[in-house]
Scaffold this active site. Sequence first.
Site, PDB file in Angstrom:
ATOM      1  N   ASP A 109       9.877   8.018  -1.107  1.00 24.98           N
ATOM      2  CA  ASP A 109      10.087   7.256  -2.630  1.00 24.98           C
ATOM      3  C   ASP A 109       9.712   8.495  -3.305  1.00 24.98           C
ATOM      4  OD1 ASP A 109       7.696   5.319  -1.681  1.00 24.98           O
ATOM      5  OD2 ASP A 109       9.304   4.745  -2.699  1.00 24.98           O
ATOM      6  N   HIS A 165       2.403  10.175   4.390  1.00 25.65           N
ATOM      7  CA  HIS A 165       3.219   8.794   4.509  1.00 25.65           C
ATOM      8  C   HIS A 165       1.737   8.286   5.990  1.00 25.65           C
ATOM      9  CE1 HIS A 165       5.329   5.846   7.057  1.00 25.65           C
ATOM     10  NE2 HIS A 165       6.137   6.017   5.640  1.00 25.65           N
TER      11      HIS A 165
HETATM   12  C1  SDX Z   1       5.839   3.559   1.240  1.00 21.60           C
HETATM   13  O1  SDX Z   1       4.386   1.951   5.780  1.00 21.60           O
HETATM   14  C2  SDX Z   1       5.343   2.284   4.929  1.00 21.60           C
HETATM   15  O2  SDX Z   1       6.472   2.453   5.948  1.00 21.60           O
HETATM   16  C3  SDX Z   1       5.722   2.784   3.938  1.00 21.60           C
HETATM   17  C4  SDX Z   1       7.248   2.701   3.071  1.00 21.60           C
HETATM   18  C5  SDX Z   1       8.039   2.340   4.186  1.00 21.60           C
HETATM   19  O3  SDX Z   1       9.581   2.482   3.904  1.00 21.60           O
HETATM   20  O4  SDX Z   1       7.839   0.602   4.126  1.00 21.60           O
HETATM   21  O5  SDX Z   1       7.307   4.516   4.249  1.00 21.60           O
HETATM   22  C6  SDX Z   1       7.252   2.750   1.635  1.00 21.60           C
HETATM   23  O6  SDX Z   1       5.268   3.211   0.775  1.00 21.60           O
HETATM   24  C7  SDX Z   1       5.669   5.039   1.194  1.00 21.60           C
HETATM   25  C8  SDX Z   1       4.315   5.875   0.504  1.00 21.60           C
HETATM   26  C9  SDX Z   1       4.441   5.454  -1.206  1.00 21.60           C
HETATM   27  N1  SDX Z   1       3.050   5.993  -1.062  1.00 21.60           N
HETATM   28  C10 SDX Z   1       2.751   7.570  -1.513  1.00 21.60           C
HETATM   29  O7  SDX Z   1       3.938   8.282  -2.244  1.00 21.60           O
HETATM   30  C11 SDX Z   1       1.670   7.596  -2.857  1.00 21.60           C
HETATM   31  C12 SDX Z   1       0.900   8.607  -2.695  1.00 21.60           C
HETATM   32  N2  SDX Z   1       0.661   8.587  -1.033  1.00 21.60           N
HETATM   33  C13 SDX Z   1      -0.328   8.322  -0.467  1.00 21.60           C
HETATM   34  O8  SDX Z   1      -1.459   7.384  -0.957  1.00 21.60           O
HETATM   35  C14 SDX Z   1      -0.814   8.054   1.093  1.00 21.60           C
HETATM   36  O9  SDX Z   1       0.067   8.976   1.579  1.00 21.60           O
HETATM   37  C15 SDX Z   1       0.292   6.635   1.724  1.00 21.60           C
HETATM   38  C16 SDX Z   1      -0.646   5.191   1.194  1.00 21.60           C
HETATM   39  C17 SDX Z   1       1.635   6.586   1.907  1.00 21.60           C
HETATM   40  C18 SDX Z   1      -0.547   6.703   2.835  1.00 21.60           C
HETATM   41  O10 SDX Z   1      -2.275   6.366   3.066  1.00 21.60           O
HETATM   42  P1  SDX Z   1      -2.960   6.773   4.573  1.00 21.60           P
HETATM   43  O11 SDX Z   1      -2.160   6.782   5.595  1.00 21.60           O
HETATM   44  O12 SDX Z   1      -4.423   5.585   4.164  1.00 21.60           O
HETATM   45  O13 SDX Z   1      -3.879   8.181   4.692  1.00 21.60           O
HETATM   46  P2  SDX Z   1      -4.890   8.935   3.353  1.00 21.60           P
HETATM   47  O14 SDX Z   1      -5.198   8.332   2.105  1.00 21.60           O
HETATM   48  O15 SDX Z   1      -6.018   8.336   4.388  1.00 21.60           O
HETATM   49  O16 SDX Z   1      -4.736  10.276   3.526  1.00 21.60           O
HETATM   50  C19 SDX Z   1      -5.139  10.681   4.152  1.00 21.60           C
HETATM   51  C20 SDX Z   1      -5.855  12.520   3.837  1.00 21.60           C
HETATM   52  C21 SDX Z   1      -6.499  12.197   2.996  1.00 21.60           C
HETATM   53  O17 SDX Z   1      -7.383  12.831   2.555  1.00 21.60           O
HETATM   54  P3  SDX Z   1      -9.108  13.345   3.857  1.00 21.60           P
HETATM   55  O18 SDX Z   1      -9.609  11.592   3.335  1.00 21.60           O
HETATM   56  O19 SDX Z   1      -8.153  13.393   4.834  1.00 21.60           O
HETATM   57  O20 SDX Z   1      -9.871  14.281   2.873  1.00 21.60           O
HETATM   58  O21 SDX Z   1      -5.032  12.835   3.410  1.00 21.60           O
HETATM   59  C22 SDX Z   1      -4.751  12.430   1.710  1.00 21.60           C
HETATM   60  C23 SDX Z   1      -6.558  11.549   1.201  1.00 21.60           C
HETATM   61  O22 SDX Z   1      -6.639  11.475   0.014  1.00 21.60           O
HETATM   62  N3  SDX Z   1      -3.685  12.619   0.777  1.00 21.60           N
HETATM   63  C24 SDX Z   1      -3.182  12.654  -0.518  1.00 21.60           C
HETATM   64  C25 SDX Z   1      -2.089  11.878  -0.467  1.00 21.60           C
HETATM   65  N4  SDX Z   1      -2.094  11.120   0.813  1.00 21.60           N
HETATM   66  C26 SDX Z   1      -2.820  11.892   1.407  1.00 21.60           C
HETATM   67  N5  SDX Z   1      -3.291  13.458  -0.884  1.00 21.60           N
HETATM   68  C27 SDX Z   1      -3.150  14.020  -2.259  1.00 21.60           C
HETATM   69  N6  SDX Z   1      -2.151  13.186  -2.592  1.00 21.60           N
HETATM   70  C28 SDX Z   1      -1.331  12.422  -1.545  1.00 21.60           C
HETATM   71  N7  SDX Z   1      -0.550  11.806  -2.251  1.00 21.60           N
END
Ligand code: SDX
Length: 393
Positions: free
Chosen positions: A328, A271
């Site tokens: 989710d 998140h």
């Molecule tokens: C919602 O914003 C909100 O409040 C949203 C929400 C709401 O109520 O409105 O809470 C609802 O959208 C919840 C999130 C649902 N999405 C997912 O579950 C999809 C999987 N999650 C990711 O795609 C990610 O965690 C996000 C999109 C939720 C957050 O993305 P960020 O903050 O841009 O984080 P990032 O992509 O920069 O990740 C940071 C690191 C990265 O690795 P490094 O580059 O540091 O090596 O963490 C890794 C990412 O690769 N990472 C994951 C991951 N989520 C982040 N690696 C594996 N699996 C994951 N799920």
Amino acid sequence: QSGFITLDRGFKNTGSTKSAITFLDGENGILRYRGYPIEQLAEKSTFLEVAYLLIYGELPSQPELDKFLQEIRIHTLVNEDMKKIFDGFPINAHPMGILSALVCSLTAFYPESVGDMNPEQEHLSIIRILAKMPTIAAWSYKNHMGHPVNYPKNRLDYCSNFLYMMFALPVEEYEVNPVIADAMNKLLILHADHEQNCSTSTVRLVGSSRASLYSSVSAGINALWGPLHGGANQEVIEMLESIKADGGNTNKYIEMAKNKASGFRLMGFGHRVYKNFDPRAKIIKKAADQVLTQLGIKDPVLDIAQQLEEAALHDEYFIERKLYPNVDFYSGIIYRALGIPTNMFTVMFALGRLPGWIAQWKEMRESKEPIGRPRQIYTGYTERNYLGIKERK
Ligand code: SDX
């Protein structure tokens, strides 16, 4: 930095506005609507009472709530001409696509909603979209199933009416199961607002040009549909299903998620703000157990979800990136137990988030926010002269 512009991709460190609606503390996993902890609201309130709280700022008195419910009750029908739009969609159209199109069409039916409205018009816009979205959502599902639509029954409460419109068939009586209606009520409350997330920021940005509430919400529905945002709840169940089909090999998927080259993410994990457990996920996880037990359902993907959570929470990659289950991760397991089909999961998220979108849009208008128009850092060509077609390579 370039001149006076600071680049902040994804607005990770940018505040877009001031708001008094929802308080979110990502470090400590705290979420409050107008100061009330969601744990208490999920336990004691109803979805429309929470909608009133978010939109008008206070919990309603009994007369205020009765008036609000009555106003919504008399606006649940949609214009019959909308059916022509429904009929235009192919049977395999995704319900989110139908929902965003039909919600946007409300602007065509009520053109006075564009521009600055007087308080009565604004109030009517709010009531209309709260009342009509469940009808449009249920009709999107019926279109997908090739079933006849059900008209709302105003003697039913909000959740029961939606379940009736979703699942009743002309061939037999349909009785709403109170366990299912209660679980839906709790889930909608937990999704109702979440400060400046992607879809809410979209609603604010579109609304800042003085576009109608309906067009702004339709834009929010489309932003929510993305798999990184609300679309994740459908992705989670599809991911859990493939792990189940793959012999429940959770470690294989954990390793895949850690390997960037795989392009695979553990859906439902991570998140932007919560760097601790998403408080909503905690409540939903507990509720998943209760609902399945009450309905006497054994769903193997619940065990897989718990194994996956357990494994990820003890894995260095997830620990150092503070990746925890988000809203989710478990919600799809409950939706499935309620009989909601997978392609309607994000529609359920949109129904829950609607009062938040409305409240934030209203606050943006009341605080007379200027039209949203960010700048950029230009990285393209410097000036160059036009070449006739014959001079080009
Ligand atoms: C919602 O914003 C909100 O409040 C949203 C929400 C709401 O109520 O409105 O809470 C609802 O959208 C919840 C999130 C649902 N999405 C997912 O579950 C999809 C999987 N999650 C990711 O795609 C990610 O965690 C996000 C999109 C939720 C957050 O993305 P960020 O903050 O841009 O984080 P990032 O992509 O920069 O990740 C940071 C690191 C990265 O690795 P490094 O580059 O540091 O090596 O963490 C890794 C990412 O690769 N990472 C994951 C991951 N989520 C982040 N690696 C594996 N699996 C994951 N799920």
